[in-house]
Every structure is written in C-alpha cells, then in structure tokens.
Design a protein around this motif. Structure first.
Motif: not given
Length: 132
Positions: A43, A46-48, A50-51, A70-71, A73-76
């Motif tokens: 998490k 990969t925060n930077e 996301s999307e 979780y990923l 939901q972050k478009n990953l």
C-alpha cells in the motif's frame, strides 16, 4: 555480517525504481512507527501510482485476496504467487495428491482468478490474478 533490506516498486518496462521502503524491523510506539505487514508495505509503495491502471506483480509473501481487493479499488491489478496456507484458498486448490502432473484448476470470483497448477508430483503452485 550486516545488510539492509529494502522493498522496491520498479517499472519493469523502463527498469526504473519508482519508490523504495527500507525495512526497519519492529518499531517503538510513536510518531515514526511504520507497519511492516506485507499488505501495508505494498500500500505504501503503490500510493503514488494509484489510479494509473498499472499491474503490480509480487511474490508469495505479499500476495493475498485482501491486497488484491485493495489494489482494485485504487485502479491497480495484481498478479502473484500465493501461499497455500492463506485462509481464503479452498482445500480443492491445495490438496492435489491424486492429480495428474501438468494439470490446472481455475477458480473465479468477481474480478479475481486463482490458478492451481501441479508442476511435479506432490508440488502445487498457486497464482492469484485480478482484472478490472
């Protein structure tokens, strides 16, 4: 002998390191305490991105259905080998004693696919993959 353990987010196509985390071991309670749980490490890394729609490839220490969800939901998306002892894996995917070599079993759930592949006698590999 001493060394540093680092976790890296690397772009496989460009051979570019996008983010690094240094493993710091167990931290005392306080403002700088960081979780070293596998899901939390991914998490953070990969925060930077996301999307962006990127695919994250990890080994079996990191892979879990929780992380995959979780990923998404972050478009990953996620691809990774997964350990047999994860509670979300049905016994049919891990108990393959009488299964022929080079056979595969697939399981589908919403946006996730689990594949169990019998590579050798008494040796099963599991792969988790997600898609949008």
């Amino acid at each position: 002998m001493y060394g540093l353990k680092t976790f890296a987010l690397v772009d496989a196509r460009m051979c570019y390191t996008a983010n690094l985390e240094i493993y710091t071991g167990k931290q005392p309670i306080g403002p700088f305490a960081v979780s070293n749980k596998p899901t939390d490490v991914v998490k953070c890394l990969t925060n930077e991105i996301s999307e962006t729609g990127c695919n994250i490839t990890v080994d079996n220490w990191f892979t879990s259905l929780e992380l995959a969800d979780y990923l998404l939901q972050k478009n990953l998306t996620l691809v990774g080998t997964i350990r047999k002892n994860k509670p979300e894996i049905l016994p049919e995917f891990t108990q393959t004693r009488n299964t022929e070599i080079s056979t595969a079993l697939f399981g589908f759930q919403k946006n996730s696919t689990l594949m169990s592949y019998v590579a050798k006698k008494n040796k099963t590999d599991l792969l988790l993959s997600t898609s949008r």
